[in-house]
Design a protein around this motif. Structure first.
Motif, PDB file in Angstrom:
ATOM      1  N   GLY A  74       9.162  49.325  37.905  1.00 17.60           N
ATOM      2  CA  GLY A  74       9.856  50.654  38.346  1.00 17.60           C
ATOM      3  C   GLY A  74      11.162  50.252  38.941  1.00 17.60           C
ATOM      4  O   GLY A  74      11.989  49.444  38.187  1.00 17.60           O
ATOM      5  N   CYS A  76      12.034  49.230  41.693  1.00 13.64           N
ATOM      6  CA  CYS A  76      11.992  48.220  43.031  1.00 13.64           C
ATOM      7  C   CYS A  76      13.200  47.254  42.889  1.00 13.64           C
ATOM      8  O   CYS A  76      14.392  47.126  43.927  1.00 13.64           O
ATOM      9  N   TRP A 142       4.543  46.878  33.220  1.00  9.62           N
ATOM     10  CA  TRP A 142       4.917  48.103  34.019  1.00  9.62           C
ATOM     11  C   TRP A 142       5.922  48.799  33.079  1.00  9.62           C
ATOM     12  O   TRP A 142       6.975  48.730  33.409  1.00  9.62           O
ATOM     13  N   TYR A 359       6.071  55.267  41.335  1.00  7.67           N
ATOM     14  CA  TYR A 359       6.844  55.720  42.336  1.00  7.67           C
ATOM     15  C   TYR A 359       6.025  56.961  42.800  1.00  7.67           C
ATOM     16  O   TYR A 359       5.723  57.903  42.500  1.00  7.67           O
ATOM     17  N   VAL A 395       8.334  51.996  45.393  1.00  7.97           N
ATOM     18  CA  VAL A 395       7.393  51.618  44.584  1.00  7.97           C
ATOM     19  C   VAL A 395       6.068  51.791  45.451  1.00  7.97           C
ATOM     20  O   VAL A 395       6.168  51.012  46.475  1.00  7.97           O
ATOM     21  N   SER A 398       6.567  52.561  49.899  1.00  7.18           N
ATOM     22  CA  SER A 398       7.619  52.023  50.218  1.00  7.18           C
ATOM     23  C   SER A 398       8.136  52.139  51.642  1.00  7.18           C
ATOM     24  O   SER A 398       7.836  53.194  52.064  1.00  7.18           O
TER      25      SER A 398
END
Length: 538
Positions: A74, A76, A142, A359, A395, A398
């Motif tokens: 994602g 990150c 991902w 997320y 992610v 977080s």
């Protein structure tokens, strides 16, 4: 009073037996009544007692328990740490410095990279050399996005340098080779003349980085190769043999351990991998409010779901205890660390976001999970000596969320800020008697805690009240540890689902705590509902 009666003639022996039976029955009834009274008392109990003991164990809470995790997943890396050159934020190269400065403040001790599942499809040579010449790849785990490899080994180690933390590299066992891992270690750690050190110097780095923490594969029972425990143990021995110690860089090799409660995996690894071949054995456990098919919302949940989530979070105590007991059997001197290098809450993604980017928002509930879990790790610091929250930016659970040039600190970030005082401090064992927090017919302990004393003889106590409604008074006895003053901070909000947003970034943040008072040689604390409290005793 309970009366017993009988009719009809009785022989002497039968009468004697009956009298004994009556006595036995009476004892059982009184015992049951006693248990009932104890149960009713506990159910109504609203106070807790805490005893903080001297450190006679010599145990230290390793700073590496407070580690973090950054995967090519994602936003990150790309959009989190590593941003577009045109983004109007302060940067070094493309590393976002406001994120770095926030993480430096909480003294993160280590950062795990490049995965996660991504690690076992990552080939490190694709991420070195001139960026425009690096090959692209598909991130099949991902989101199926294209990975341009602009963030690779040099960029990650520069990030760690800016963060002033140790790198923890997970090497590719699933789709890689022994040679590939061996040469990565050489590239990073060898200071002499060799093919790999020559390439490193050509890429602009004269001196080795001396990376100590190395994960030998990741989740080899699943995305890292779908191996059996016995097969993985054999592979580990082979890979670890060729991951060499170079001068100034002894490796701390971490074997890929169990998924949650797979105790047979831990036993197989401990039985088949020589203790001198591994520094640690990992454990992964995620707190999932619902089921893996429907995990639950990060923001929209009622008290029943809140309670269930906290109950699942507390399962970490059992996992650590049982995996540690197996390790104790094969390693009574506790030479091998239990490395919980993936943990945290995992919910459904935020509506409208890529489901492969993981997320999720971050609420006060998540902060309570972080604080509770860290208390568990602190209290098991004899075996837990490294851990990594998943994940650090944008992610899962977080610490930081970003949206273009905007950045916010989550409630979980504030827990790590409060708890940083425990890093490398001496453990003070605690004895805690907590009231229950009940929802329906289920109950969990409402309060959890840990304590330490630092090099300046300052005592720090962290307490969590999971009860959604009740203030809980904690009567605390501190055994033979001198102190005169107490100050505190508290993290809470009006609702356990409270979040920080880009429009309201300070909804959940620490505040001064005035609910602790010296009471002779003891301490009295009043914990608000759904709160985290840090106390400093001098």
């Amino acid at each position: 009073m309970i009366h017993f009666s009988h009719t009809g003639p009785l022989k002497a022996g039968f009468r004697e037996t009956t009298e004994k039976n009556k006595t036995l029955r009476m004892k059982k009834i009184m015992y049951s009544l006693g248990l009932l009274l104890v149960s009713l008392y506990a159910a109504g109990q609203s106070n807790a007692t805490l005893t903080i003991q001297q450190n006679n164990t010599g145990l230290t809470i390793s700073r590496h328990i407070y580690g973090h995790f950054s995967e090519h997943l994602g936003r990150c890396i790309y959009g989190g740490f590593w941003v577009d050159p045109s983004l109007p934020v302060k940067k070094q190269d493309r590393i976002r410095l406001d994120v770095v400065e926030a993480l430096r403040k909480i003294k993160i001790p280590n950062l795990r990279w490049p995965g996660g599942c991504f690690a076992d499809e990552y080939h490190w040579r694709d991420g070195i050399g001139p960026r425009e010449q690096r090959p692209k790849m598909v991130n099949t785990h991902w989101g199926g996005v294209t990975e341009d490899n602009s963030f690779g080994t040099h960029e990650f180690l520069e990030l760690c340098s800016l963060l002033d933390c140790e790198p923890y590299i997970s090497a590719n066992v699933g789709s890689g080779t022994v040679e590939e891992m061996s040469k990565w270690v050489e590239y990073l750690n060898f200071n002499g003349e060799s093919p790999m050190s020559k390439i490193r110097k050509q890429n602009g780095r004269e001196q080795p980085w001396n990376v100590h923490f190395w994960g030998v594969g990741n989740e080899s029972w699943g995305c890292g190769g779908n191996m059996t425990a016995a097969y993985y143990a054999g592979e580990y021995r082979r890979y670890a043999t060729f991951a060499k110690n170079y001068p100034g860089a002894p490796l701390k090799k971490i074997a890929g351990g169990a998924n949650s409660g797979d105790y047979s995996w831990t036993e197989t690894c401990m039985k088949n991998i020589p203790l001198n071949q591994m520094w640690g054995l990992s454990l992964h456990y995620y707190t999932v409010p619902g089921t893996w098919g429907k995990k639950g919302s990060a923001t929209a949940f009622d008290e029943q779901e809140y309670f269930t989530t906290m109950k699942k979070c507390l399962h970490m105590e059992e996992l650590v205890s049982r995996h540690s007991a197996i390790m104790d059997h094969y390693d009574p001197e506790k030479k091998v660390a239990l490395a919980v290098d993936e943990w945290g809450i995992w919910t459904d993604v935020e509506p409208g976001t890529n489901p492969g980017f993981l997320y999720q928002q971050n609420s006060l509930r998540d902060a309570l999970i972080a604080a509770t879990t860290l208390n568990i790790f602190n209290n098991h610091c004899d075996r837990v000596r490294l851990a990594n929250l998943a994940q650090i930016v944008n992610v899962l659970q977080s610490l930081i969320l970003t949206d273009k040039e905007k950045m916010l600190l989550t409630p979980t970030y504030h827990v790590f800020d409060l708890y940083k005082v425990h890093q490398d401090a001496k453990l003070l064992p605690v004895l805690l008697n907590s009231p229950d927090y009940s929802v329906g017919k289920e109950k969990i302990p409402a309060v959890n805690a840990s304590a330490s004393v630092d090099s300046n003889n300052v005592i720090h106590v962290t307490l969590v009240n999971l009860d959604a409604h009740k203030n809980i008074d904690v009567s605390t006895m501190i055994s033979n540890l001198p102190w005169k003053t107490v100050e505190g901070q508290v993290l809470t909000a009006d609702k356990f689902a409270a979040i920080n947003t880009f429009d309201a970034p300070n909804t959940v943040q620490p505040a001064k705590f005035s609910g602790a008072k010296k009471n002779g040689a003891n301490l009295s604390v009043s914990l608000p509902p759904h709160s985290v409290v840090l106390l400093e005793l001098k």
